[in-house]
Design a protein around this motif. Structure first.
Motif, PDB file in Angstrom:
ATOM      1  N   ARG A  61     -16.094  66.833  38.716  1.00  0.00           N
ATOM      2  CA  ARG A  61     -15.526  65.518  38.373  1.00  0.00           C
ATOM      3  C   ARG A  61     -16.625  64.476  38.201  1.00  0.00           C
ATOM      4  NH1 ARG A  61     -10.259  64.682  42.349  1.00  0.00           N
ATOM      5  NH2 ARG A  61      -8.949  66.301  41.436  1.00  0.00           N
ATOM      6  N   ARG A 116     -18.431  65.000  34.994  1.00  0.00           N
ATOM      7  CA  ARG A 116     -17.634  64.533  33.861  1.00  0.00           C
ATOM      8  C   ARG A 116     -17.667  63.013  33.771  1.00  0.00           C
ATOM      9  NH1 ARG A 116     -11.897  66.146  33.419  1.00  0.00           N
ATOM     10  NH2 ARG A 116     -12.276  65.648  31.222  1.00  0.00           N
ATOM     11  N   SER A 144     -20.925  61.971  32.406  1.00  0.00           N
ATOM     12  CA  SER A 144     -21.001  62.305  30.979  1.00  0.00           C
ATOM     13  C   SER A 144     -20.060  61.435  30.147  1.00  0.00           C
ATOM     14  CB  SER A 144     -20.640  63.785  30.772  1.00  0.00           C
ATOM     15  OG  SER A 144     -21.483  64.621  31.528  1.00  0.00           O
ATOM     16  N   LEU A 162     -16.784  61.389  30.361  1.00  0.00           N
ATOM     17  CA  LEU A 162     -15.565  62.109  30.001  1.00  0.00           C
ATOM     18  C   LEU A 162     -14.369  61.739  30.866  1.00  0.00           C
ATOM     19  CD1 LEU A 162     -17.112  65.663  29.393  1.00  0.00           C
ATOM     20  CD2 LEU A 162     -16.484  63.917  27.704  1.00  0.00           C
ATOM     21  N   ARG A 163     -14.575  60.945  31.930  1.00  0.00           N
ATOM     22  CA  ARG A 163     -13.464  60.513  32.764  1.00  0.00           C
ATOM     23  C   ARG A 163     -13.830  59.208  33.460  1.00  0.00           C
ATOM     24  NH1 ARG A 163     -11.509  63.976  37.284  1.00  0.00           N
ATOM     25  NH2 ARG A 163     -10.686  61.974  37.987  1.00  0.00           N
TER      26      ARG A 163
END
Length: 367
Positions: free
Chosen positions: A191, A194, A197, A199-200
Motif C-alpha cells: 500500500r 502504491r 507511486s 497510485l492511491r
C-alpha cells in the motif's frame, strides 16, 4: 529459484532411476529449499525496511511516506514522533472531527489529531506519552473526555478488538523491528509503495485528521434520528427518580492514567480537558445513577486539575445549542463536520477566556 527448480526436477527423477543416490538428492533438495526460503524472507524483510510502511524505521530512506494502515494504532505513532508538530489532540472518534488547521490558526501551533476510534484510556495514554517523549515542551495538549474515562469499577480495559502494537509505542530498537516481519506488514508495504507511486491516496491527512463520516450531501435527518432516538421522530424521555446515590462512592480506574499523564505535561504547556458534546438524548437524565456517575467523573477530573498550571476544563456535555439540535449529529455520538470545525473555534474561545459561554459550554475550573 532456478536452482530450486533444478533440484526439484532432479528429485523427481529419483522415481525413474535416472539420478544418483536418493539420500544425496534429498539433501540437495532440502538444502536448496531451505536456502531459497531464507533468501526469500531476507529479501522481503529488506524491502519492508526500505519501504517502511509505518514510518518507524530510523535508517530507512527519507521517502515522503503517508499513513496507509486502516488501523490508526499502527499509523499514528509516526505522527507522534514527527517534530513538525508541537501540539496534539487525543481521544476517541468523538474528537476526530476537531480540525487541526483551525486550531493552528487560533493557537499559533502545529496540531496533530491523534484521536483513535474507540481508543481505551490506556491506548490514549500510550499515544500521548509517546508524543511527550518526542515533544518535551509541547505548546498545547487537548484531552477529549468521553465514556472510556468515566467507566467506574476496579478494572480498566486496556485494549479493544483492534490490534495494538505496543512495541511501536516504546523506544524502537533493532530487536523491535523484527516485529515488522509478518504478512500484514507486507500488505501495508504494498500500500505504501502504491501511495509513493501515486497510485492511491493516503489513508489520513498529513496531521491525522480525517473526515470519517459520510459526505454531508448524503445526510438524512430521519436516519440520523433513527440512530439517536431509535425512531425517525424525536422522543422525549420521562424523568425518573432512582435511589439517591452518593457521588463519593464512584471510582474511576482510568483517572489514575489521566493523573499520571497530566503530571508529565510541562507546566507551561496549555492543557485543555474537554467533555465531548454527546447528543442530549444520549446524556444521562438527572436523578439517575448514570447522571451521578458522570457528575462524579466531572468533579474528580476538575479537582485533579486544580493543582496544575495552564489547564482549563471545558464541559460540552450539557444541554446546549449544539447538543439539542438533531441536525448537528449523524448518530448519538458523532457530530457533523461543520460542528467539528465549530468546536475548534469554541475550544480556543474557552481556553483563552476561561469563562462559560452560555448555551455552548461550561468552564468547570474557573480561576
Amino acid at each position: 529459484m532456478n536452482l530450486f527448480i533444478s533440484s526439484f526436477k532432479r528429485l523427481m527423477a529419483l522415481g525413474t532411476g535416472n539420478s544418483g543416490s536418493p539420500p544425496a538428492n534429498w539433501r540437495t533438495f532440502l538444502k536448496t529449499t531451505l536456502l531459497t526460503f531464507i533468501g526469500g524472507v531476507v529479501a522481503v524483510y529488506a524491502l519492508i525496511l526500505v519501504i517502511d510502511p509505518y514510518d518507524v524505521v530510523w535508517f530507512s530512506p527519507p521517502l515522503a511516506r503517508k499513513p496507509v494502515s486502516t488501523n490508526q494504532r499502527y499509523s499514528y505513532p509516526a505522527f507522534a514522533r514527527d517534530v513538525a508538530f508541537d501540539s496534539v489532540i487525543i481521544g476517541t472518534s468523538t474528537a476526530r472531527l476537531i480540525k487541526p488547521e483551525r486550531l493552528n490558526t487560533h493557537f499559533g501551533a502545529k496540531f496533530a489529531n491523534l484521536a483513535m476510534n474507540s481508543a481505551t484510556a490506556y491506548e490514549q495514554s500510550k499515544i500521548l506519552k509517546l508524543f511527550l517523549r518526542h515533544h518535551p515542551k509541547p505548546r498545547c495538549v487537548i484531552i477529549a473526555i468521553d465514556t472510556v474515562w468515566a467507566q467506574s469499577g476496579s478494572d480498566d480495559q486496556k485494549y479493544t478488538f483492534r490490534p495494538f502494537p505496543e512495541w511501536m509505542y516504546d523506544d524502537l530498537g533493532g530487536v523491535a523491528l523484527i516485529r515488522l516481519l509478518n504478512l500484514e506488514t507486507v500488505q501495508q508495504s504494498v500500500r505504501q509503495l502504491r501511495y509513493l507511486s501515486g497510485l492511491r491516496p493516503p489513508r489520513f491527512g498529513y496531521d491525522g485528521y480525517e473526515i470519517f463520516v459520510p459526505d454531508q450531501s448524503q445526510y438524512d435527518l430521519a436516519k440520523a434520528r433513527k440512530k439517536i432516538y431509535g425512531s425517525p421522530q424525536p422522543r422525549v424521555r420521562q424523568p425518573v427518580q432512582e435511589k439517591a446515590i452518593d457521588n463519593t462512592q464512584w471510582s474511576f480506574p482510568a483517572h489514575l492514567l489521566l493523573q499520571e499523564i497530566l503530571e508529565q505535561i510541562p507546566q507551561e504547556t496549555m492543557k485543555i480537558i474537554l467533555f465531548v458534546p454527546y447528543h442530549i438524548y444520549n446524556q444521562p437524565l438527572e436523578n439517575t445513577s448514570d447522571h451521578a456517575r458522570w457528575s462524579s467523573c466531572k468533579q474528580q477530573i476538575t479537582k485533579m486539575s486544580s493543582g496544575l498550571q495552564n489547564v482549563v476544563v471545558l464541559d460540552f456535555m450539557i444541554e446546549s445549542k449544539i447538543t439539542c439540535v438533531d441536525e448537528n449529529y449523524w448518530d448519538p455520538l458523532h457530530c457533523t463536520v461543520a460542528v467539528g470545525e465549530q468546536l475548534s473555534d469554541l475550544i480556543y474561545e474557552g481556553a483563552s477566556q476561561k469563562k462559560d459561554k452560555v448555551g455552548y459550554y461550561l468552564v468547570l475550573n474557573k480561576p
